[in-house]
Design an enzyme around this catalytic site. Structure first.
Site, PDB file in Angstrom:
ATOM      1  N   ASP A   1      29.080  19.066 -28.730  1.00  0.00           N
ATOM      2  CA  ASP A   1      28.719  18.251 -27.573  1.00  0.00           C
ATOM      3  C   ASP A   1      27.205  18.352 -27.410  1.00  0.00           C
ATOM      4  O   ASP A   1      26.563  19.230 -27.996  1.00  0.00           O
ATOM      5  CB  ASP A   1      29.439  18.786 -26.331  1.00  0.00           C
ATOM      6  CG  ASP A   1      28.996  18.087 -25.058  1.00  0.00           C
ATOM      7  OD1 ASP A   1      28.983  16.853 -25.037  1.00  0.00           O
ATOM      8  OD2 ASP A   1      28.642  18.808 -24.103  1.00  0.00           O
TER       9      ASP A   1
ATOM     10  N   ASP B   1      31.135  22.494 -23.453  1.00  0.00           N
ATOM     11  CA  ASP B   1      31.005  23.349 -22.271  1.00  0.00           C
ATOM     12  C   ASP B   1      31.604  22.766 -21.007  1.00  0.00           C
ATOM     13  O   ASP B   1      31.780  23.491 -20.037  1.00  0.00           O
ATOM     14  CB  ASP B   1      29.526  23.665 -22.002  1.00  0.00           C
ATOM     15  CG  ASP B   1      28.784  22.475 -21.404  1.00  0.00           C
ATOM     16  OD1 ASP B   1      29.033  21.338 -21.853  1.00  0.00           O
ATOM     17  OD2 ASP B   1      27.973  22.679 -20.489  1.00  0.00           O
TER      18      ASP B   1
ATOM     19  N   ASP C   1      34.962  18.123 -22.105  1.00  0.00           N
ATOM     20  CA  ASP C   1      35.163  18.615 -23.467  1.00  0.00           C
ATOM     21  C   ASP C   1      36.507  19.307 -23.648  1.00  0.00           C
ATOM     22  O   ASP C   1      36.878  19.632 -24.782  1.00  0.00           O
ATOM     23  CB  ASP C   1      34.052  19.607 -23.843  1.00  0.00           C
ATOM     24  CG  ASP C   1      32.686  18.946 -23.895  1.00  0.00           C
ATOM     25  OD1 ASP C   1      32.610  17.801 -24.360  1.00  0.00           O
ATOM     26  OD2 ASP C   1      31.708  19.575 -23.466  1.00  0.00           O
TER      27      ASP C   1
END
Length: 649
Positions: free
Chosen positions: A316, A508, A512
């Site tokens: 990410d 995080d 996600d």
């Protein structure tokens, strides 16, 4: 003395075996050797029967009973009259569980220490007469009930969900939403657990308990970390079949060659499969302990095995490859002002502000070594800006709408993807703007390079941000493949489509959580990460340090290597002893003692997975010459800086 009864209750077979041994010594002292033989042999046959029943139950559950060799060895030594060896085999078999628990207990010390270190405190404001609050009492977060009035100090994590009681406050919710900007809250607004308070203390009313708090879930991960069984441990179980067949064949060959049935017993005594039972579990517990000591919670032993074989890593962007907290990146003065003058004026005014951005402006001025002015008076418009008077001059700092109130020539500055701005006016004249952006982590590029050296060569970025911003970050860190404008479902499909497996996903935020769950190994950056991400991930990094991803992979590889080395060490030593015993060199009693030594050697070798020396060496190497601490994009690059956030405009 109290430890003896506890040990006896926990390991009754070991305790009874030792009592039988002592009783046998008493009989032997009085010359009753026949009684000793009947005692040891009878007790050995009882244990063999119990072990056989347990082995049959394992077979019905689909698992091969690796204790078959020990059972056959007990019966064989009884039949040939080697009753002392019989008792030694029983002690070895029953003591194996105690030895493994001892090793696992040593390996789990860091997990227990981590559990005790986890912050679990909430600051409860005590109600006073008249409905006001008086005094603060620190209570466990789990003791908070709905309706409690809580104090959240600057930079603290909100322990539970609640409603803001303070007039206004700013919270960093990047871990919950994936967005790096702080949010302004006013009285009555909802405050989310797991968000981080800004630079001023805030009060809130709890609207839920701590059941979904970040640290409660980390504790659950710690408890779960010691319960799973890795594929390599099951592989050790499979070794039992050829090992058992080979041992019985060698023992039969020795009997046939010598014509002495005692030789059969002597070979089987040294063929007990305790190394297969002990090596892998102890090594994986040590690996999980090593990971915990490095700020990495691994949910299960199987995760370490998957990490050791990983081929692809997916990241990410916000809060993972970047800090997730914008820092000042550029000062844009208007004609008539220099950058240092503009930053000095802004910082001089912001030192009277309680806004979360004030600290970053002051930090930037400090990095440049600028001397600030003392205001004659200052006032703040909550969530909008601050006005300070210096002699005859007035400085206003804040949002564009705040600056436009009394400043005719203020215009919005051009911003690239991921950038924000604050504006400054001096004596009614527009003086310029200060731009902030979400900076790429200093060690992100090095992390990706290190992963490639460990065999994780394919990489991909998945982000909901615009493609231009995503491509800019990808070029900085060395990521080749980028998918931008992704919804959570898009990330899931992208990971499922990858062919280079196992796949590691690093993220995080709550957004996600789905993709972390579908990846072969989901790694959550949990220092400020969401509870949803921590729940769905296989690994939680407790420090805000992306390079721990590399350390997790390295620990996985080291653990699997040590586990396999320990398994083969035990097998090789046992085979050597069996070959020697086949020639009648090792008596049955001596063989039983030597096999106990093999067990100890196997356990000690497996404990190398704890990796204390390797981590100490790595720490010394890091201290000598690796990446410096993060620093501001302007000023002294060696000066460490705390995370900075910008106010929305």
């Amino acid at each position: 003395m109290t430890r003896i009864p506890v040990f006896a209750l926990r390991y009754p077979t070991v305790a009874v075996t030792l009592m039988v041994a002592l009783l046998g010594l008493v009989f032997w002292a009085f010359g009753a050797t026949l009684a000793v033989q009947w005692l040891f042999s009878g007790y050995g046959l009882v244990i063999a029967l119990l072990e056989f029943i347990g082995m049959v139950r394992q077979l019905f559950r689909g698992a091969f009973g690796v204790d078959l060799l020990a059972i056959v060895a007990i019966v064989a030594t009884v039949l040939v009259g080697e009753y002392v060896a019989t008792l030694l085999i029983v002690l070895m078999l029953s003591g194996g569980a105690a030895l493994e628990d001892f090793a696992a207990g040593r390996a789990a010390r860091e997990l227990d220490a981590l559990l005790k270190r986890a912050p679990q405190i909430a600051h409860r404001l005590n109600p006073a007469s008249g409905g006001a609050a008086s005094g603060v009492t620190d209570v466990p977060a789990t003791a908070v009930v709905v309706g409690d009035l809580l104090l959240v100090r600057p930079a603290e994590i909100v322990p539970v969900d609640g409603r803001l009681q303070s007039e206004n406050a700013a919270f960093d919710e990047s871990s919950l939403t994936g967005e790096s900007l702080p949010v302004e809250r006013i009285v009555g607004d909802r405050v989310l657990s797991g968000s981080i308070n800004g630079q001023i203390a805030a009060t809130m009313v709890a609207t839920s308990t701590a059941a979904n708090s970040q640290y409660q879930h980390i504790i659950a991960l710690v408890e779960e970390a010691s319960t799973s069984k890795a594929p390599v441990v099951r592989l050790a179980d499979r070794y039992a079949v050829p090992f058992t067949v080979g041992s019985l064949a060698l023992a039969g060959f020795a009997w046939a060659l010598s014509g002495d049935p005692v030789r059969f017993a002597e070979v089987l005594v040294v063929a007990t499969p305790c190394p297969l039972l002990l090596a892998a579990p102890v090594a994986f517990m040590g690996g999980m302990s090593r990971a915990a000591r490095n700020g990495i919670i691994v949910k299960g032993a199987g995760v370490l095995e998957a990490l050791s074989r990983a081929r692809t890593v997916v990241f990410d962007k916000t809060g993972t490859l970047t800090y997730g907290t914008p820092a000042i990146s550029e000062v844009r003065p208007e004609p008539g002002f220099t950058a240092d003058e503009l930053l000095t004026l802004a910082a001089s005014a912001e030192q009277y502000s309680s806004h979360v951005l004030a600290a970053s402006v002051l930090e930037a001025a400090q990095v440049r070594g600028l001397a600030l002015h003392t205001a004659d008076s200052a006032s703040e418009a909550a969530t909008f800006g601050v006005e300070a008077r210096f002699g005859a001059g007035v400085v206003r700092v804040g949002k564009l709408s705040f600056i436009n109130d009394g400043t005719a020539d203020a215009t919005a500055t051009h911003l690239a993807g991921g950038e924000l701005a604050m504006y400054i006016a001096v004596d009614g004249r527009f003086a310029g703007s200060i731009v902030a952006s979400d900076r790429v982590r200093d060690n992100a590029g090095q992390t990706i390079a290190d992963l490639a050296r460990l065999g994780v060569r394919d990489n991909l970025m998945l982000t909901g941000d615009a493609r231009a911003t995503a491509q800019h970050v990808a070029r900085q860190v060395g990521i080749v493949h980028v998918r931008a404008d992704c919804l959570p479902s898009d990330k899931v499909e992208a990971v499922r489509a990858l062919t280079g497996r196992p796949v590691i996903m690093v993220g995080d935020g709550v957004n996600d959580a789905p993709v972390l769950a579908v990846a072969d190994v989901g790694i959550a950056m949990g220092a400020k990460g969401s509870t949803a991400a921590s729940e769905s991930a296989d690994v939680v990094i407790l420090l805000d340090d992306i390079s721990r991803t590399v350390r997790a992979v390295r620990i996985g590889k080291d653990t699997v290597r040590v586990a396999l080395q320990s398994i083969w060490l035990g097998i090789i030593l046992s085979v050597v002893l069996m070959i020697v015993a086949a020639f009648g060199v090792i008596p049955a009693t001596a063989g039983a003692i030597s096999q106990e030594v093999v067990d100890l050697v196997t356990i000690l070798n497996a404990l190398r997975a704890i990796g204390g020396r390797r981590d100490a060496a790595a720490a010394r190497g890091a201290a000598v010459g690796t990446v410096p601490a993060p620093s501001e994009a302007i000023g002294n690059a060696d000066r460490p800086v705390r995370p900075v956030v910008d106010r929305p405009v």
